[in-house]
Design a protein around this motif. Structure first.
Motif, short mmCIF file in Angstrom:
data_model
loop_
_atom_site.label_atom_id
_atom_site.label_comp_id
_atom_site.label_asym_id
_atom_site.label_seq_id
_atom_site.Cartn_x
_atom_site.Cartn_y
_atom_site.Cartn_z
N GLY A 1 35.85 37.99 45.37
CA GLY A 1 35.09 36.75 45.54
C GLY A 1 34.00 36.60 44.51
O GLY A 1 33.80 35.52 43.94
N ASP A 2 33.28 37.69 44.23
CA ASP A 2 32.24 37.65 43.21
C ASP A 2 32.82 37.36 41.83
O ASP A 2 32.25 36.60 41.05
CB ASP A 2 31.47 38.98 43.18
N ASN A 3 33.96 37.98 41.53
CA ASN A 3 34.61 37.73 40.24
C ASN A 3 35.03 36.27 40.11
O ASN A 3 34.92 35.68 39.03
CB ASN A 3 35.83 38.64 40.08
N VAL A 4 35.48 35.70 41.21
CA VAL A 4 35.86 34.28 41.21
C VAL A 4 34.64 33.41 40.91
O VAL A 4 34.72 32.47 40.10
CB VAL A 4 36.50 33.89 42.56
N LEU A 5 33.53 33.72 41.54
CA LEU A 5 32.31 32.95 41.30
C LEU A 5 31.84 33.06 39.84
O LEU A 5 31.42 32.06 39.24
CB LEU A 5 31.19 33.43 42.23
N VAL A 6 31.92 34.26 39.28
CA VAL A 6 31.52 34.46 37.89
C VAL A 6 32.42 33.65 36.95
O VAL A 6 31.94 33.00 36.01
CB VAL A 6 31.58 35.96 37.52
N GLN A 7 33.73 33.66 37.21
CA GLN A 7 34.65 32.92 36.35
C GLN A 7 34.48 31.42 36.51
O GLN A 7 34.62 30.66 35.55
CB GLN A 7 36.09 33.34 36.65
N LYS A 47 38.23 26.45 50.11
CA LYS A 47 38.79 27.62 50.79
C LYS A 47 38.28 28.94 50.21
O LYS A 47 38.97 29.95 50.25
CB LYS A 47 40.33 27.60 50.73
N PHE A 48 37.04 28.93 49.70
CA PHE A 48 36.52 30.16 49.11
C PHE A 48 36.37 31.26 50.15
O PHE A 48 36.59 32.44 49.86
CB PHE A 48 35.17 29.88 48.44
N LYS A 49 36.03 30.91 51.35
CA LYS A 49 35.89 31.92 52.42
C LYS A 49 37.20 32.66 52.64
O LYS A 49 37.21 33.87 52.90
CB LYS A 49 35.44 31.26 53.72
N ALA A 50 38.29 31.93 52.51
CA ALA A 50 39.60 32.57 52.69
C ALA A 50 39.87 33.60 51.60
O ALA A 50 40.48 34.65 51.85
CB ALA A 50 40.70 31.51 52.70
N VAL A 51 39.42 33.32 50.38
CA VAL A 51 39.57 34.28 49.28
C VAL A 51 38.77 35.53 49.59
O VAL A 51 39.25 36.66 49.44
CB VAL A 51 39.13 33.66 47.94
N ASN A 52 37.52 35.35 50.02
CA ASN A 52 36.68 36.49 50.38
C ASN A 52 37.30 37.31 51.51
O ASN A 52 37.35 38.54 51.46
CB ASN A 52 35.29 35.99 50.82
#
Length: 298
Positions: free
Chosen positions: A192-198, A179-184
């Motif tokens: 979203g970028d911060n989530v990807l980095v973490q 559900k990453f699209k939903a976060v974005n």
């Protein structure tokens, strides 16, 4: 025992015309070496070429070059009683260190020869290091600093070939965020970028030093596990889930991940190996709850 000498190379100190300030024979040798050094942008090959030339003047058992981002060892190098280091500088700025493993002290005459040879080496070596840096950037995901798809494609070939020679196993873990699209969409691309980095950080924390982690783009990630076993892949899997649960940002947005695991078999090529791991990932995603669960936008 290590002895360090500083060799500073101002930009204006050396150029092609200085080749002809020596005897004709030495000038021809210098020119020939310079031409050889300009045939490659590979740091290791440069050091091998340079070692062959140095061996004409100095009795050494090993030659090593170290830069902050790249290092190289001449072919056939081995330890000796002592090590003589030459610190290289360009316009007063530290560039790297060349070390020689020697069993006898370096004479003043050979010291002068080495200094001159270092001047010949420096510019080709600088170009090779810059090329290496550019290639590293081309193989790196700019957001997470992980390897990118191009880097993955090259590494998986090397790792599979090595495993075939050594009769070991390679594990492949594919992952994406549920559900990453939903976060974005709900919180914006910065979040979203911060989530990807973490998430990338969580992956790094979960693998061994010998494992390689990549981001293909979006929320798609991969881990190549060399010398893999069922236990090692299981440990990595549990570490990933644990690291994610301990990350405040990922926990805040209820970010979860699906993982697809596969082992290389004898009939595999990189494409078939990847497809089996991707199929395992898809199968796990199909068993995940279909309800959407993320924190409310504030």
């Amino acid at each position: 025992m290590r002895t360090v000498n500083v060799v500073n190379h101002p930009k204006s100190k050396f150029n092609a015309f200085t080749l002809f300030q020596h005897s004709e024979q030495q000038s021809q040798r210098n020119l020939a070496l310079l031409e050889q050094l300009q045939t490659t942008l590979d740091v290791k090959q440069l050091i091998d070429i340079f070692a062959i030339e140095v061996a004409k003047y100095l009795d050494f058992t090993g030659l090593y070059f170290k830069h902050v981002e790249v290092s190289a060892t001449a072919r056939g190098s081995r330890q000796a009683k002592s090590e003589r280091q030459f610190e290289l500088k360009i316009n007063g700025q530290f560039f790297g260190i060349i070390s020689y493993a020697v069993n006898m002290p370096i004479s003043m005459g050979n010291y002068k020869v080495l200094t001159e040879l270092h001047e010949l080496l420096l510019n080709p070596l600088k170009n090779a290091v810059q090329y290496h840096q550019a290639m590293q950037l081309a193989m790196q995901d700019s957001l997470t600093q992980l390897g990118n798809r191009r880097s993955f494609d090259e590494q998986i070939k090397r790792t599979m070939a090595q495993a075939s020679r050594r009769h070991t196993r390679v594990g492949l873990i594919l992952s994406d965020l549920n559900k990453f699209k939903a976060v974005n969409d709900s919180f914006g691309h910065d979040i979203g970028d911060n989530v990807l980095v973490q998430f990338a950080k969580a992956l790094r924390q979960s693998v061994r030093d010998t494992d390689c982690v990549f981001r293909f783009g979006g929320d798609e990630f991969a881990i190549i596990v060399a010398d893999a076993t069922e236990q090692s892949l299981s440990v990595i899997e549990h570490r990933i889930y644990h690291a994610m649960s301990q990350d405040a940002l990922l926990a805040k947005y209820n970010v979860t991940s699906s993982l697809g695991l596969a082992f290389m078999n004898r009939a595999d090529n990189p494409t078939s190996f990847f497809k089996r791991a991707d199929k395992a990932l898809y199968s796990q995603k199909m068993t995940m709850p279909q309800t959407l669960s993320i924190v409310s936008q504030r």
